[in-house]
Scaffold this active site. Structure first.
Site, mmCIF file in Angstrom:
data_model
loop_
_atom_site.group_PDB
_atom_site.id
_atom_site.type_symbol
_atom_site.label_atom_id
_atom_site.label_comp_id
_atom_site.label_asym_id
_atom_site.label_seq_id
_atom_site.Cartn_x
_atom_site.Cartn_y
_atom_site.Cartn_z
ATOM 1 C CB ALA A 61 -0.914 0.012 1.187
ATOM 2 C CB VAL A 87 4.753 1.024 4.410
ATOM 3 C CG1 VAL A 87 4.405 2.405 3.998
ATOM 4 C CG2 VAL A 87 3.686 0.621 5.611
ATOM 5 C CE LYS A 88 4.814 -0.145 -5.057
ATOM 6 N NZ LYS A 88 3.878 -0.392 -6.249
ATOM 7 C CB VAL A 89 8.250 4.945 1.120
ATOM 8 C CG1 VAL A 89 7.130 4.324 2.278
ATOM 9 C CG2 VAL A 89 9.468 3.819 1.299
#
Ligand code: G3P
Length: 227
Positions: A61, A87-89
């Protein structure tokens, strides 16, 4: 090599998951926007679909902030949606800071928009769970996306980094074959490319002949019994 679907569409995910070949899903803001649905709802529904098939899946996400504090805040929130949400950063200076801060809270990150070996090196040093090099977009610009995968594999093997190489921005089955040959850990695919993996014209032709021969032989036997 694990196979993920690169989509926010739950129907596509359901269909692919029933084959037993799916280990996860990646999303990005563009894919989520395409669905016209609430972000949290989409991510939690994806997790519910996948957990019916496997316990070890991940759903990526993506954060929407550009500063590290904002990414960390969003990441902490996303991690509450489901234990398998990662968590996609973005691969930026702030993104690399956020990966380390989220790591201290045992929240796993996927560093996205990676286009160079040095970016992948930083992602691994920051402790990213996954790095996502975009091969299709490199090819689109006249480069060789797969060269990047080869270089990242070599760097990670040199230093025994545990960060998984996820081949993203896949355009065709050739990218999947090359990713597997180069030892990538994961590929994420549009549903169309996923379906293409099953098919070969000689499989269709061969099966057609086998079935026709079987039907012919059975009909001949039936006829023999009646005579
Ligand atoms: O989700 C990241 C990546 O796979 C996007 O691919 O097709 O927009 O270059 P694409």
């Amino acid at each position: 090599m694990e196979i993920y679907l690169d989509t926010g569409n739950v129907d596509e995910i359901r269909k692919a998951a029933e084959t037993g070949m799916l280990s996860g899903v990646t999303t990005n803001p563009t894919l989520i926007a395409k669905e016209g649905r609430d972000f949290k709802q989409v991510i939690t529904e994806i997790a519910r679909i996948l957990e019916r098939h496997t316990q070890s899946f991940t759903v990526s996400a993506e954060t929407h902030s550009t500063d590290a504090d904002g990414m960390v805040k969003e990441g902490i929130e996303y991690a509450k949606y489901h234990k398998n949400v990662i968590v996609k950063v973005p691969m930026t200076r702030d993104g690399i800071i956020a990966v380390q801060q989220l790591g201290k809270r045992k929240i796993r990150c996927n560093v996205t928009l990676c286009f160079s070996p040095n970016q992948a090196l930083l992602a691994a040093k920051a402790g990213a769970y996954i790095v996502s090099p975009f091969v299709g977009r490199i090819d689109d610009h006249g480069g060789e996306g797969m060269e990047l995968i080869e270089q990242i594999r070599e760097i990670y093997d040199n230093y025994e980094f545990a960060t998984k190489i996820l081949v993203a921005s896949v355009r065709h089955p050739g990218h999947v074959r090359d990713a597997a040959l180069l030892g990538a850990d994961i590929v994420t695919l549009p549903a169309t490319v996923f379906e293409q993996l099953f098919a070969h014209p000689l499989t269709d032709k061969g099966l057609e002949k086998f079935l026709a021969d079987y039907r012919k032989s059975q009909a001949a036997l039936e006829q023999g019994k009646r005579a």
